[in-house]
Design a protein around this motif. Structure first.
Motif, PDB file in Angstrom:
ATOM      1  N   VAL A  36       0.823  -1.213   0.000  1.00  0.00           N
ATOM      2  CA  VAL A  36       0.000   0.000   0.000  1.00  0.00           C
ATOM      3  C   VAL A  36       0.855   1.262   0.000  1.00  0.00           C
ATOM      4  O   VAL A  36       0.359   2.351   0.248  1.00  0.00           O
ATOM      5  CB  VAL A  36      -0.968   0.026   1.213  1.00  0.00           C
ATOM      6  N   GLN A  37       2.170   1.106  -0.264  1.00  0.00           N
ATOM      7  CA  GLN A  37       3.026   2.285  -0.222  1.00  0.00           C
ATOM      8  C   GLN A  37       3.939   2.373  -1.440  1.00  0.00           C
ATOM      9  O   GLN A  37       4.165   1.396  -2.136  1.00  0.00           O
ATOM     10  CB  GLN A  37       3.880   2.251   1.047  1.00  0.00           C
ATOM     11  N   GLU A  38       4.454   3.568  -1.644  1.00  0.00           N
ATOM     12  CA  GLU A  38       5.422   3.786  -2.719  1.00  0.00           C
ATOM     13  C   GLU A  38       6.743   4.163  -2.069  1.00  0.00           C
ATOM     14  O   GLU A  38       6.774   4.827  -1.035  1.00  0.00           O
ATOM     15  CB  GLU A  38       4.937   4.935  -3.621  1.00  0.00           C
ATOM     16  N   THR A  39       7.856   3.670  -2.608  1.00  0.00           N
ATOM     17  CA  THR A  39       9.136   4.068  -2.049  1.00  0.00           C
ATOM     18  C   THR A  39      10.075   4.502  -3.154  1.00  0.00           C
ATOM     19  O   THR A  39      10.042   3.971  -4.262  1.00  0.00           O
ATOM     20  CB  THR A  39       9.761   2.917  -1.239  1.00  0.00           C
ATOM     21  N   PHE A  40      10.880   5.528  -2.857  1.00  0.00           N
ATOM     22  CA  PHE A  40      11.907   5.958  -3.800  1.00  0.00           C
ATOM     23  C   PHE A  40      13.278   5.710  -3.201  1.00  0.00           C
ATOM     24  O   PHE A  40      14.232   6.422  -3.454  1.00  0.00           O
ATOM     25  CB  PHE A  40      11.739   7.445  -4.158  1.00  0.00           C
ATOM     26  N   LYS A  44      12.130   5.887   2.664  1.00  0.00           N
ATOM     27  CA  LYS A  44      10.973   6.782   2.771  1.00  0.00           C
ATOM     28  C   LYS A  44       9.810   6.142   2.044  1.00  0.00           C
ATOM     29  O   LYS A  44       9.940   5.682   0.922  1.00  0.00           O
ATOM     30  CB  LYS A  44      11.290   8.143   2.131  1.00  0.00           C
ATOM     31  N   PHE A  45       8.670   6.088   2.735  1.00  0.00           N
ATOM     32  CA  PHE A  45       7.499   5.448   2.128  1.00  0.00           C
ATOM     33  C   PHE A  45       6.342   6.435   2.055  1.00  0.00           C
ATOM     34  O   PHE A  45       6.201   7.293   2.927  1.00  0.00           O
ATOM     35  CB  PHE A  45       7.080   4.233   2.952  1.00  0.00           C
ATOM     36  N   PHE A  46       5.549   6.343   0.998  1.00  0.00           N
ATOM     37  CA  PHE A  46       4.380   7.184   0.847  1.00  0.00           C
ATOM     38  C   PHE A  46       3.144   6.329   0.691  1.00  0.00           C
ATOM     39  O   PHE A  46       3.181   5.316   0.001  1.00  0.00           O
ATOM     40  CB  PHE A  46       4.529   8.096  -0.378  1.00  0.00           C
ATOM     41  N   TRP A  47       2.071   6.745   1.313  1.00  0.00           N
ATOM     42  CA  TRP A  47       0.824   5.988   1.278  1.00  0.00           C
ATOM     43  C   TRP A  47       0.260   5.988  -0.139  1.00  0.00           C
ATOM     44  O   TRP A  47       0.165   7.031  -0.775  1.00  0.00           O
ATOM     45  CB  TRP A  47      -0.163   6.615   2.265  1.00  0.00           C
ATOM     46  N   GLU A  48      -0.115   4.821  -0.633  1.00  0.00           N
ATOM     47  CA  GLU A  48      -0.661   4.737  -1.987  1.00  0.00           C
ATOM     48  C   GLU A  48      -2.047   4.115  -2.012  1.00  0.00           C
ATOM     49  O   GLU A  48      -2.647   4.001  -3.075  1.00  0.00           O
ATOM     50  CB  GLU A  48       0.266   3.893  -2.882  1.00  0.00           C
ATOM     51  N   ARG A  51      -3.795   1.528  -4.932  1.00  0.00           N
ATOM     52  CA  ARG A  51      -3.387   1.746  -6.323  1.00  0.00           C
ATOM     53  C   ARG A  51      -2.671   0.552  -6.933  1.00  0.00           C
ATOM     54  O   ARG A  51      -2.950   0.140  -8.054  1.00  0.00           O
ATOM     55  CB  ARG A  51      -2.486   2.983  -6.400  1.00  0.00           C
ATOM     56  N   TRP A  52      -1.720  -0.047  -6.168  1.00  0.00           N
ATOM     57  CA  TRP A  52      -0.930  -1.153  -6.733  1.00  0.00           C
ATOM     58  C   TRP A  52      -1.808  -2.338  -7.059  1.00  0.00           C
ATOM     59  O   TRP A  52      -1.578  -3.046  -8.034  1.00  0.00           O
ATOM     60  CB  TRP A  52       0.188  -1.575  -5.782  1.00  0.00           C
ATOM     61  N   TYR A  53      -2.830  -2.558  -6.207  1.00  0.00           N
ATOM     62  CA  TYR A  53      -3.720  -3.692  -6.471  1.00  0.00           C
ATOM     63  C   TYR A  53      -4.447  -3.499  -7.793  1.00  0.00           C
ATOM     64  O   TYR A  53      -4.552  -4.410  -8.604  1.00  0.00           O
ATOM     65  CB  TYR A  53      -4.729  -3.853  -5.330  1.00  0.00           C
ATOM     66  N   ALA A 261       1.703  -6.084  -3.739  1.00  0.00           N
ATOM     67  CA  ALA A 261       0.302  -6.278  -4.119  1.00  0.00           C
ATOM     68  C   ALA A 261       0.134  -7.598  -4.855  1.00  0.00           C
ATOM     69  O   ALA A 261      -0.803  -8.360  -4.604  1.00  0.00           O
ATOM     70  CB  ALA A 261      -0.167  -5.122  -4.997  1.00  0.00           C
ATOM     71  N   MET A 262       1.089  -7.880  -5.754  1.00  0.00           N
ATOM     72  CA  MET A 262       1.008  -9.124  -6.524  1.00  0.00           C
ATOM     73  C   MET A 262       1.112 -10.331  -5.594  1.00  0.00           C
ATOM     74  O   MET A 262       0.366 -11.299  -5.754  1.00  0.00           O
ATOM     75  CB  MET A 262       2.139  -9.147  -7.541  1.00  0.00           C
TER      76      MET A 262
END
Lengths: 286, 267
Positions: A36-40, A44-48, A51-53, A261-262
């Protein structure tokens, strides 16, 4: 068996619960967290959100490897189960050959999976392998590193080689549990070979066969090491099954969000199918 | 006689199983140059050089020791905790027992690829990374559920009167369990340990992810060698052939138990 109600039995189960929960809950929560998060990078993680699902469920790539996986699992089940039953039926019931058969047949089950892959890789190489060389000498144009169909057949053959023995062992055990009196009764009734199989042997094997099919389904759906070593998922994506694709995304591209998500979707699918199996199995038992 | 033709199918099947194994073993007695030179059914220049390398080079043979350590450790841990749990499932009803049993089984269904990365982080966090214990514990994820499943089947086949008589005779629970119950289901324990050994010995993905130097399994050492020193096929074939040995031993010792055990238990 009628069981006694005893809440203290929890104490006997507790060690298992702790060990498995340690191994299952924490990693599973980590995966959910990624999904449920995005990382660069830089932790650091951002709430997503979901979306990935949505991305994974809509992605062509996921559909392709999912369908490939379903085809593969269906193919090997359709070959391994009948073949395993047939071999078990024609095995001797007693005498010195039983041990010889059991030991030789169980051998592929105990070979490390990457060795299985490597062994088949060498075995099937067109110029130096026994199988590949023989096929080419017989006039077949066979090269599994370049031809998608050959790669597919080789992977299926490898899995049949590797796992049919599990079905054989389990079916054989089921057959051994049939008392001789059943056969005598069938003979007196003048039952044909098919009738004996259909009404005496098959019902007795039903339970072990369910377990065999369940185990084969789970393991083939999660297959990773053998095809990875054999073909690396290629040529192209021909033999890129779900696990291989997942590892490519997670560790190759380090896309932790989509990979997470996968993973969850993948796990849910296995869980759902096994739950259906399990429910049917338990209902038959009662 | 129709019955006489029954040996054909098993024989063909065993032949199909043995061919790749033969080709691997025969390759292990060849030099890499001979292997790459073209196909031959038997080694022309029979050599033991590959095996000598493996048995004299610690970076090779330590892999076998590492693998055996974590496999045995895993089997010991799994059987110790699975025995009482299987007993509880087979003899008692308690709150949530059915759900718990299915939940245990679901862990057998978790794809290892899903867990590889989180496992690495988890075991690094608790300071167990690159130890035999880490791999042994990680393999508990799929071995304990399988063992509980198998053992529960065996235990349900033992009549409950056995327990009741023992308790009436004044046996304490643990004394009964160890002295009477465990010997009764010895065949089942044999089968369960066979499966646990098998799945731990053949698994590579988690074992490789959780180790780097000190506890590296033989299977991972093989892949490393394949990539760094070119493609030493002879050496790889020898290493692969050696991985067959522990399995062969285990099957040989449990062969009677397997036939009997399967027939007796639910598996």
């Amino acid at each position: 068996m009628n069981k006694t109600l005893n809440q203290k039995a929890w104490w006997l189960v507790l060690p298992v619960l702790i060990l498995v929960a340690f191994n299952a809950f924490i990693p599973l929560m980590t995966v959910v967290n990624y999904s449920v998060q995005e990382t660069f990078g830089n932790n650091k993680f951002f709430w997503e959100g979901l979306r990935w699902y949505e991305d994974v469920l809509a992605s062509e790539r996921f559909h392709a490897s999912f369908i490939r996986q379903l085809y593969f699992t269906a193919t090997i089940l359709l070959i391994e189960v009948p073949l395993g039953i047939a071999v078990a039926l024609s095995m001797p019931r007693s005498g010195p050959w039983v041990s010889v058969c059991l030991v030789l047949m169980a051998l592929p089950l105990l070979i490390p999976w990457n060795v299985v892959g490597a062994m088949w890789n060498i075995y099937a190489l067109p110029d130096i392998g026994l199988l590949g060389y023989t096929l080419n000498s017989l006039g077949f144009d066979y090269n599994f590193t370049q031809q998608p169909v050959a790669a597919w057949i080789t992977t299926v053959a490898m899995d049949v080689w590797h796992w049919t023995s599990l079905v054989v062992l389990l079916s054989y055990a089921g057959l051994c549990s049939i008392p001789e009196a059943y056969y005598q009764a069938a003979r007196i009734d003048g039952a044909s070979k098919w009738a004996i199989f259909r009404y005496v042997q098959l019902p007795k094997m039903k339970h072990v066969l369910t377990i065999a099919i369940l185990l084969r389904f789970m393991d083939s759906f999660m297959i990773y090491t053998e095809p990875f070593v054999l073909t690396g998922g290629g040529p192209g994506n021909t033999t890129t099954f779900l696990s291989i694709d997942l590892v490519k995304i997670a560790l190759g591209q380090f896309d932790l969000g989509p990979a997470g998500a996968m993973s969850i979707i993948y796990f849910m699918v296995v869980l759902l199918i096994c739950w259906v199996f399990y429910t049917i199995m338990m209902r038959n038992e009662d | 006689m129709i019955a006489n033709r029954r040996w054909i199918l098993p024989t063909l099947y065993i032949l199909f199983l043995m061919l790749p194994i033969y080709s691997l073993v025969s390759m292990s007695f060849k030099t890499t140059n001979e292997i790459l030179g073209g196909f031959s059914l038997f080694p022309k220049n029979f050599t033991l050089e590959n095996y000598v390398t493996i048995f004299t080079d610690p970076t090779w043979y330590i892999g076998y020791i590492n693998s055996l350590i974590y496999v045995l450790l895993n089997t010991a841990i799994s059987i110790t905790v699975a025995l009482p749990a299987a007993y509880a499932f087979s003899r008692y009803r308690f709150m949530g027992d059915k759900h718990l049993f299915f939940w245990l089984l679901t862990n057998r269904m978790a794809p290892a690829a899903v867990f590889a990365l989180p496992f690495f982080q988890l075991y690094s966090a608790v300071g167990l990374f690159d130890t035999h214990l880490a791999v042994a514990l990680a393999h508990c994820l799929f071995n304990i559920p399988l063992m509980v499943w198998i053992l529960e089947g065996f235990m349900s086949g033992v009549p409950k009167e056995l327990d009741e008589t023992a308790f009436l005779d004044g046996y304490s629970f643990w004394r009964f369990f160890i002295r009477i119950f465990i010997p009764t289901i010895a065949a089942g324990i044999g089968v369960a340990m066979f499966f646990s050994f098998m799945y731990s010995w053949v698994e590579l993905l988690l074992a490789k992810t959780l180790t780097s130097v000190d506890a590296k399994p033989i299977a991972a050492i093989m892949t490393r060698t394949a990539s760094t020193s070119g493609y030493e096929l002879g050496l790889l074939a020898a290493a692969g052939s050696l991985t067959l040995i522990p399995g062969t031993f285990v099957i040989y010792f449990v062969r009677h138990h397997i036939a009997k055990g399967f027939a007796m238990g639910r598996v």
